[in-house]
Design a protein around this motif. Structure first.
Motif, PDB file in Angstrom:
ATOM      1  N   GLU A 118       0.837  -1.209   0.000  1.00 43.22           N
ATOM      2  CA  GLU A 118       0.000   0.000   0.000  1.00 43.22           C
ATOM      3  C   GLU A 118       0.868   1.253   0.000  1.00 43.22           C
ATOM      4  N   ALA A 119       1.953   1.214   0.761  1.00 47.06           N
ATOM      5  CA  ALA A 119       2.811   2.392   0.852  1.00 47.06           C
ATOM      6  C   ALA A 119       3.458   2.725  -0.477  1.00 47.06           C
ATOM      7  N   ALA A 120       3.899   1.714  -1.215  1.00 44.88           N
ATOM      8  CA  ALA A 120       4.642   1.949  -2.453  1.00 44.88           C
ATOM      9  C   ALA A 120       3.772   1.996  -3.689  1.00 44.88           C
ATOM     10  N   ALA A 121       2.486   1.651  -3.571  1.00 45.55           N
ATOM     11  CA  ALA A 121       1.593   1.627  -4.732  1.00 45.55           C
ATOM     12  C   ALA A 121       1.507   3.007  -5.375  1.00 45.55           C
ATOM     13  N   GLY A 122       1.574   3.008  -6.700  1.00 45.89           N
ATOM     14  CA  GLY A 122       1.494   4.269  -7.431  1.00 45.89           C
ATOM     15  C   GLY A 122       2.831   4.810  -7.841  1.00 45.89           C
ATOM     16  N   ALA A 123       3.906   4.296  -7.268  1.00 46.13           N
ATOM     17  CA  ALA A 123       5.243   4.677  -7.743  1.00 46.13           C
ATOM     18  C   ALA A 123       5.453   4.082  -9.130  1.00 46.13           C
ATOM     19  N   HIS A 124       6.216   4.769  -9.946  1.00 47.75           N
ATOM     20  CA  HIS A 124       6.482   4.240 -11.285  1.00 47.75           C
ATOM     21  C   HIS A 124       7.241   2.922 -11.198  1.00 47.75           C
ATOM     22  N   GLN A 163       1.171 -11.737  -4.369  1.00 42.54           N
ATOM     23  CA  GLN A 163      -0.267 -11.450  -4.285  1.00 42.54           C
ATOM     24  C   GLN A 163      -0.519  -9.967  -4.016  1.00 42.54           C
ATOM     25  N   ALA A 164       0.261  -9.390  -3.110  1.00 41.91           N
ATOM     26  CA  ALA A 164       0.059  -7.979  -2.764  1.00 41.91           C
ATOM     27  C   ALA A 164       0.364  -7.069  -3.941  1.00 41.91           C
ATOM     28  N   MET A 165       1.419  -7.381  -4.680  1.00 45.48           N
ATOM     29  CA  MET A 165       1.784  -6.563  -5.839  1.00 45.48           C
ATOM     30  C   MET A 165       0.714  -6.598  -6.921  1.00 45.48           C
ATOM     31  N   ALA A 166       0.056  -7.735  -7.054  1.00 43.87           N
ATOM     32  CA  ALA A 166      -0.932  -7.891  -8.127  1.00 43.87           C
ATOM     33  C   ALA A 166      -2.107  -6.924  -7.974  1.00 43.87           C
ATOM     34  N   LYS A 167      -2.314  -6.398  -6.778  1.00 44.40           N
ATOM     35  CA  LYS A 167      -3.412  -5.455  -6.556  1.00 44.40           C
ATOM     36  C   LYS A 167      -3.125  -4.076  -7.143  1.00 44.40           C
ATOM     37  N   TYR A 168      -1.857  -3.805  -7.497  1.00 40.85           N
ATOM     38  CA  TYR A 168      -1.469  -2.459  -7.946  1.00 40.85           C
ATOM     39  C   TYR A 168      -0.688  -2.559  -9.258  1.00 40.85           C
ATOM     40  N   PRO A 169      -1.364  -2.901 -10.337  1.00 40.26           N
ATOM     41  CA  PRO A 169      -0.667  -3.124 -11.613  1.00 40.26           C
ATOM     42  C   PRO A 169      -0.094  -1.849 -12.234  1.00 40.26           C
ATOM     43  N   GLN A 170      -0.506  -0.682 -11.728  1.00 41.78           N
ATOM     44  CA  GLN A 170       0.019   0.565 -12.285  1.00 41.78           C
ATOM     45  C   GLN A 170       1.494   0.770 -11.957  1.00 41.78           C
ATOM     46  N   THR A 171       2.005   0.023 -10.977  1.00 31.51           N
ATOM     47  CA  THR A 171       3.406   0.138 -10.567  1.00 31.51           C
ATOM     48  C   THR A 171       4.223  -0.984 -11.196  1.00 31.51           C
ATOM     49  N   GLN A 172       5.413  -0.645 -11.661  1.00 28.17           N
ATOM     50  CA  GLN A 172       6.347  -1.643 -12.173  1.00 28.17           C
ATOM     51  C   GLN A 172       7.115  -2.210 -10.988  1.00 28.17           C
ATOM     52  N   TRP A 173       6.755  -3.412 -10.566  1.00 29.18           N
ATOM     53  CA  TRP A 173       7.276  -3.982  -9.337  1.00 29.18           C
ATOM     54  C   TRP A 173       8.529  -4.808  -9.574  1.00 29.18           C
TER      55      TRP A 173
END
Length: 571
Positions: A118-124, A163-173
């Motif tokens: 949640e903290a890092a979601a939205g970062a490029h 699993q957690a990363m999959a909720k925020y596909p806008q970020t390149q993880w």
């Protein structure tokens, strides 16, 4: 109290059951920089007596970006609201350049992993960094778990991160895993856990996973750490899909060597802090590592052209000083007090040509490359010699003293430093020089002079000098003849003076040019001594130098030579 036999309490860590004979790293050289990751805002920050405020964190982050870091660990957002809010501030206020990847750390628990994502979601671009301790002491003392249970923490956590990363596909993880305390873990178990994590993550050569092998506790000599890294490098199941990273701590004071050896052994990436900040004795010092490469002709990819600005930022944000002897960045690292060092540096600067290979003794790097001036390269105290003293006079005032004058004047400086026990500044050196050579006008003082003849005509021509002088405050005119201006002036003095050596040079350029004259004389049978004169006219400067030498001799040897009577020297 220290034990007489520490072997009864401390047992050296042996990473391999037998000697690792397959090592190849000692014969390698580092020819390109590693990937750099700054953990100043996480590992560095959590070690501070007073953690950074948001304002200080932002300033530090911007400094790291300016230096050129492309990977920055910005916090442990599940551990504190402050860290969470800071990560969100960077993202929401669009403070992260698109070519910079932020890293956020988490332990292997579902709620903490969820909060971290949640903290890092939205970062490029963002990397979640998961860790768990795998060393025997932690398995036994801290967790009371078996190897399988410890491995399960790592693999389960890795699956939860996916699993957690999959909720925020806008970020390149990206993903990073650390078998914490790798440095004291059995290599085969560290390999087993690392391969199991990679099996869950499924990295590819085009989408690599970072495997970080930390010397969480520096427990062996750097060569053994390098052996551990090379063994992992050679035995990892998916090596072409892994960025092999190291995170050396400095418990034994050898983290820099351990990091360099680790890169030679196959590591691709180094985590550390500016100036070695971090828990206990700190993380590896990225400034030292980077500039070590630079002095070997390899650009580190980081810019320390203004090392003082970088140091000031770190000191302000960490609220900890950088030691004055800290490599490359300390206030005194380019400063020499020792006489022999100063002499070698002075000669090195005199011979160093622009754009040539750097060969100044005692200075492994040109201070100018780091934005440092040469003003503080040489400083004078009781340990200093002629080289340092003469360097300051030449750099600050354009005075190129002859060698024997350097020796003579250094004795005057030595008297002052021995008496005070303190350092003498460049201004103080010049003040002592003026007092010793330029401001001594008793008993002889030159007012004006006239020359009959051509001073440039050379020997074989007669010169006549008429000079107005003060002798013990009494005005008189003296006259002398000789085969040059100096010999004529010596004759006019009517003293048993013999010129032994003479040097001159210009100070400055253009309309402001002045002449400096250095005259070594012998008065009677006394040892030789120098006089110095400075004037816009070279002949006048030489006359001042002669009187300087005579006055110094008379002051040091009162009554040895009498001033001639007026009629003996006047026209």
């Amino acid at each position: 109290m220290m034990l007489a036999n520490p072997a009864t309490k401390y047992v050296p860590f042996v990473p391999f059951a037998k000697d690792f004979s397959e090592r190849t790293w000692p014969s390698r050289r580092i020819t390109q920089p590693p990937i750099w990751m700054s953990t100043d805002l996480r590992d560095g920050n959590q070690s501070l007596i007073e953690p950074m405020s948001v304002e200080r964190k932002v300033r530090f982050f911007e400094q790291l970006v300016k230096i050129g870091f492309k990977e920055i660990e910005v916090g442990f957002p599940s551990a504190s609201q402050t860290d969470f809010d800071f990560v969100r501030k960077l993202i929401d206020e669009k403070r992260i350049p698109r070519d910079v990847t932020i890293i956020v750390l988490t332990q292997s628990r579902e709620d903490l992993i969820t909060r971290t994502a949640e903290a890092a979601a939205g970062a490029h671009r963002a990397i979640i960094h998961l860790y768990n301790a795998v060393a025997p002491a932690f398995r036994k003392v801290v967790f009371n778990m078996t190897r399988e249970q410890i491995k399960g923490i790592a693999t389960t956590g890795t699956a939860l991160v996916k699993q957690a990363m999959a909720k925020y596909p806008q970020t390149q993880w990206g993903y990073e895993y650390s078998p914490e305390v790798f440095s004291t873990t059995e290599p085969e178990f560290a390999l087993e856990v690392s391969n199991a994590v990679a099996d869950i993550w499924q990295p590819t050569p085009d989408n690599k996973m970072i495997l970080n092998l930390p010397a969480t506790i520096e427990a062996t000599s750097p060569n053994l750490y390098a052996d551990q890294i090379e063994w992992m490098h050679k035995n990892l199941a998916r090596r072409d899909s892994i960025v092999l990273s190291v995170h050396p701590h400095n418990d034994r004071g050898t983290a820099v060597a351990a990091a360099e050896f680790a890169v030679m052994a196959g590591a691709d990436r180094i985590e550390g802090c500016l100036f070695g900040s971090g828990e206990r004795t700190g993380n590896v010092d990225l400034v030292t590592l980077a500039l070590n490469l630079y002095t070997q002709g390899v650009h580190p990819g980081l810019d320390f052209s203004d090392i003082d600005e970088v140091r000031r930022c770190a000191e302000y944000c960490n609220q900890l000083p950088v030691h004055p002897r800290h490599p490359y960045a300390g206030d005194l690292v380019f400063t020499a007090f020792s006489g022999s060092h100063q002499d070698a540096i002075k000669k090195g600067f005199a011979q160093q040509q622009a754009d040539a290979v750097w060969e100044v003794p005692y200075l492994p790097i040109d201070p100018a490359d780091l934005g440092r001036s040469y003003d503080a390269v040489i400083r004078v105290n009781s340990q200093s010699g002629k080289g340092g003293v003469s360097y300051l006079l030449e750099q600050e005032h354009g005075l190129a003293l002859p060698r024997r004058l350097q020796i003579e004047f250094s004795r005057a400086i030595q008297r002052v430093t021995d008496e005070t026990g303190s350092e003498v500044t460049a201004d103080a050196v010049y003040g002592i020089f003026k007092q010793e050579y330029l401001e001594l006008h008793t008993p002889w003082k030159l007012i004006r002079h006239r020359i009959v003849g051509d001073p440039a005509a050379g020997e074989g021509r007669d010169f006549r000098v008429e000079a107005d002088v003060e002798v013990n405050g009494e005005r008189r005119t003296i006259v002398g003849e000789g085969n040059g201006a100096i010999s004529a002036f010596v004759a006019a003095l009517g003293l048993p003076v013999k010129v032994m050596d003479y040097h001159e040079h210009a100070i400055g350029a253009g309309a402001d040019t002045r002449a400096a004259s250095y005259v070594e004389v012998r008065v009677g049978d006394a040892p030789t001594g120098f006089g110095v004169g400075i004037d816009r006219d070279i002949v006048t400067a030489s006359f001042h130098a002669l009187l300087s030498a005579v006055n110094r001799h008379m002051a040091a040897n009162p009554g040895q030579v009498e001033v001639p009577a007026d009629e003996a020297v006047s026209a």
